[in-house]
Every structure is written in C-alpha cells, then in structure tokens.
Design a protein around this motif. Structure first.
Motif, short mmCIF file in Angstrom:
data_model
loop_
_atom_site.label_atom_id
_atom_site.label_comp_id
_atom_site.label_asym_id
_atom_site.label_seq_id
_atom_site.Cartn_x
_atom_site.Cartn_y
_atom_site.Cartn_z
N VAL A 137 0.87 -1.17 0.00
CA VAL A 137 0.00 0.00 0.00
C VAL A 137 0.91 1.22 0.00
N ALA A 138 0.95 1.93 -1.12
CA ALA A 138 1.85 3.07 -1.30
C ALA A 138 1.07 4.35 -1.04
N VAL A 139 1.30 4.97 0.11
CA VAL A 139 0.57 6.17 0.51
C VAL A 139 1.38 7.39 0.09
N GLU A 140 0.92 8.07 -0.94
CA GLU A 140 1.52 9.33 -1.39
C GLU A 140 3.03 9.18 -1.63
N GLY A 141 3.38 8.30 -2.54
CA GLY A 141 4.79 8.09 -2.85
C GLY A 141 5.44 9.31 -3.45
N SER A 142 6.67 9.60 -3.02
CA SER A 142 7.41 10.73 -3.58
C SER A 142 8.41 10.29 -4.63
N LEU B 216 -0.69 -3.99 -5.68
CA LEU B 216 -0.22 -2.65 -5.31
C LEU B 216 -1.41 -1.70 -5.25
N LEU B 217 -1.57 -1.02 -4.13
CA LEU B 217 -2.58 0.02 -3.99
C LEU B 217 -1.87 1.35 -3.82
N MET B 218 -2.25 2.33 -4.64
CA MET B 218 -1.70 3.68 -4.54
C MET B 218 -2.76 4.58 -3.94
N LEU C 163 3.98 -1.50 -14.46
CA LEU C 163 3.64 -2.74 -13.76
C LEU C 163 2.36 -3.35 -14.33
N THR C 164 1.38 -2.52 -14.63
CA THR C 164 0.16 -3.02 -15.25
C THR C 164 0.47 -3.64 -16.61
N ALA C 165 1.32 -2.99 -17.40
CA ALA C 165 1.69 -3.53 -18.71
C ALA C 165 2.41 -4.86 -18.59
N ALA C 166 3.09 -5.08 -17.45
CA ALA C 166 3.80 -6.33 -17.22
C ALA C 166 2.91 -7.41 -16.62
N GLY C 167 1.61 -7.12 -16.50
CA GLY C 167 0.68 -8.11 -15.96
C GLY C 167 0.40 -7.98 -14.49
N GLY C 168 0.86 -6.89 -13.87
CA GLY C 168 0.65 -6.71 -12.44
C GLY C 168 -0.72 -6.16 -12.11
N LYS C 169 -1.06 -6.20 -10.83
CA LYS C 169 -2.35 -5.71 -10.33
C LYS C 169 -2.12 -4.40 -9.60
N VAL C 170 -2.64 -3.31 -10.16
CA VAL C 170 -2.47 -1.98 -9.57
C VAL C 170 -3.85 -1.36 -9.35
N ASP C 171 -4.13 -0.94 -8.13
CA ASP C 171 -5.38 -0.25 -7.81
C ASP C 171 -5.06 1.16 -7.34
N LEU C 172 -6.00 2.05 -7.58
CA LEU C 172 -5.82 3.45 -7.23
C LEU C 172 -6.93 3.89 -6.28
N MET C 173 -6.54 4.47 -5.16
CA MET C 173 -7.48 5.07 -4.22
C MET C 173 -7.19 6.57 -4.20
N GLU C 174 -7.84 7.29 -5.06
CA GLU C 174 -7.67 8.74 -5.14
C GLU C 174 -8.81 9.35 -4.34
#
Length: 361
Positions: free
Chosen positions: A262-267, A285-287, A312-323
């Motif tokens: 869970v990546a909270v506000e990555g810099s 991965l959750l952003m 990562l998505t293009a490589a087949g990974g699972k990425v979710d966004l919590m904006e």
C-alpha cells in the motif's frame, strides 16, 4: 493526473475502482473489525531488533578530548576504529490470535521515523493501533539514519550534511496550506479550505522531525533488504512518501517476501526502464493519494509513481488506485495517517487488504 496519462490497464482499473465502489464495498466488513469502544488487545509478544548494516573503518583522524559529563574528567577519545553503520531498527507487536495471514509492516517517509505511525500529532491513536485492532501483527521500523537506527559520522562516511525540515517547510511540502498561510501563532494559521491536518498541532509534528541525508539511499535500501530477508514469511507493506521507492525496489529484488504493498503518497519510484517489472506482477499494489496534489513538488512526484504503476500493469501486475478526492473525500494532506479522518482512510486500506484475500476466514 488525467486518465489519459496512464497506460490503458491503469486507466481502466482506475475507472473501475472509482466508478463501481469496489474499495468501498470491500472496506465495510473489514472496517467493522475495529470496534468503536476498543477492547484490550490480546498480545502475544512485543520486541524489537536492529538489522542490516556493515563495518566501516576510519583511519587517520586525530583523537578528541571530551568532557562526557558536566562534572566528569576530560577524556581522550580515539576516533579511529571500526564502526557498525547502515543498520535499521524494527519494533514489533504480535497478537495472540491474528486474523491476518501475514505480518503488516509500516515504513515511514522522509524526515520521519516509525513514531509517525504510533499516534497523531493531536493525540489520537495512530495506524499502528488501527491495524493491530484489525487483526495484524504489526512491525514499525526506523530506517537507517532515523530514530533508533542511528547515523554515522560525516563527511567520513556520509559525504554531505544532514537536511533539516523547518516548520514552514513541513507546512508547504506536506500541503497543509498556502505558503502565506503559515504562522507561528496557531490561531493565525490559514490552511487550505477543507484541509484535514490538525494545524494547531504542527509543533508536535515538528518535534518528531528527524534530519535526513541526501546521500544515504544505498545504505537504506540494503537495510530494508536485510529486514525483509530476516522475515520468515511474506509481509504486507504499508509505506509512506520517500519510503515508497524503497519498498517498490525491495519488492522487485525479493518478491517472495512481499504479499502486497500500500503506497501512501509516494514521492518517487524506480525507473521502469532499469528494472524487471515482471518480478512484481504477483504483488498487489494500492496507490493512495490525498488532496491538493497540484501543489509543487507533487505533480513531478506523482508522475514518477504513475509511470511505475503503468509499467507494472503492462507487465501483468495488479495496480489499484485510491484517489480520495475522486471518492468524495476532500482535504487530505500528505500526512494522511495524521489527518482528522485517518481512521476512515485506514479502514479503506484494510478493506483493500481483505479484498486481496490476505485475511483469514
């Protein structure tokens, strides 16, 4: 950032997450695990350890004469010798009956230590308590040159001086309010409209600020690698700000040690062109992003993280966004875990963790 700036997979997933309320639906049962009137935690063990580091030898330096106590004698101190440097510190609380499948790690950001997870500047329980009550064994760390991890001599080992963060710099960079809204008088502070950080407690945030070095990344990354290697099973990593880049690289290097991030506000994030993104394709991965992201320097920081997510998505990974603003949750600053709705956001994160099948039952 506009949807068109993301790769198709990221954009479509973002639309699905925001449009169908998947996170909100998942968060309900998990958030309910944390009672309104918390019962005492049933804890099996509390402890800590230092991990990582290496021996560095100093030679050719003159001795020092130092009075180490106010009434003590002057002592001659030999500066040359062998020193342990580059280590980090980890404290853990293990539950008697955890309901999570894996330990949960809390990694802090720049100029902070693990203390930022323990309580909020205005005295509310922090995310350490929340995730313990949600059923996780929780590990809170101080990275190299922070808190109980300590730091080495400079310029002999670290070549530059430490960087200190003033209260004004925290106000501006953490997006509490406009630059001209800062004031040492709490009654005169003017935050952004709807800003959720308790600005009257800014001094308490400053009390927890720790100097950082611009030249310490290699030491820090090696320490995090040693930390993951010490764990006997994969962990869920909840990570903030500067720590996001360290967590993503650590997952690329040892994907078998990471159950989710869970990546909270990555810099920042690793450059996808320099790493094998497929190594992370099985790590969810959750952003998480708050409000006021258009304020400098956050557009550039966000582009780096979104570029990594798209690759990562293009490589087949699972990425979710919590904006959060897109979900109708306004006013969150960079210090989401300290904002006045911090437990609400932790509940949404817990819901996402549960939706990944990372809770028992």
């Amino acid at each position: 950032m506009n949807r068109k700036d993301l790769a198709p997979g990221v954009a479509s997933r973002r639309h699905a997450m925001l449009g169908t309320g998947v996170l909100a639906a998942a968060a309900g049962p998990a958030a309910a695990q944390v009672p309104a009137a918390p019962a005492p935690l049933r804890v099996a063990s509390i402890g800590g350890f230092h991990v990582g580091g290496e021996v560095r030898t100093l030679t050719g330096l003159p001795p020092r004469e130092v009075r180490l106590t106010a009434t003590g004698p002057v002592r001659r101190i030999e500066v040359n010798g062998d020193y342990m440097v580059g280590q980090m510190y980890v404290q853990y609380v293990k539950l008697a009956a955890p309901s999570a499948r894996h330990p949960l790690m809390l990694w802090h950001g720049g100029g902070l230590s693990g203390a930022c997870w323990e309580d909020t500047p205005d005295g509310r329980p922090g995310w350490q308590s929340f995730f313990l009550r949600a059923g996780h064994d929780v590990y809170v760390s101080d990275a190299f040159e922070r808190g109980r991890a300590s730091w080495p001599r400079y310029p002999e080992i670290l070549p530059d001086e430490p960087v200190f963060r003033s209260l004004f710099e925290a106000w501006r960079t953490f997006r509490f309010g406009p630059p001209d809204g800062f004031n040492l008088d709490p009654a005169k502070r003017r935050p952004y409209p709807e800003a959720r950080f308790p600005v009257a407690a800014l001094e308490n945030l400053g009390r927890g600020a720790i100097p950082r070095w611009a030249s310490s990344d290699a030491f820090t990354q090696r320490a995090y690698a040693a930390y993951l290697a010490r764990m006997t099973e994969p962990s869920v990593i909840v990570v903030h700000s500067q720590g996001v880049a360290f967590a993503l690289r650590a997952a690329l290097e040892a994907p078998e040690k990471v159950a989710a991030i869970v990546a909270v506000e990555g810099s920042g994030a690793p450059d996808p062109a320099t790493v094998d993104m497929a190594r992370m394709r099985n790590i969810p991965l959750l952003m998480v992003w708050g409000d006021f992201i258009d304020q400098d320097p956050w557009p550039a920081y966000r582009r780096a993280v979104d570029r990594f997510a798209a690759a990562l998505t293009a490589a087949g990974g699972k990425v979710d966004l919590m904006e959060l603003p897109a979900r109708g949750i306004r006013g969150n600053t960079h210090m989401i875990m300290h904002d006045d709705n911090s437990e609400e956001i932790a509940g949404l994160i817990q819901g996402w963790i549960a939706a990944q099948g990372l809770m028992k039952g």
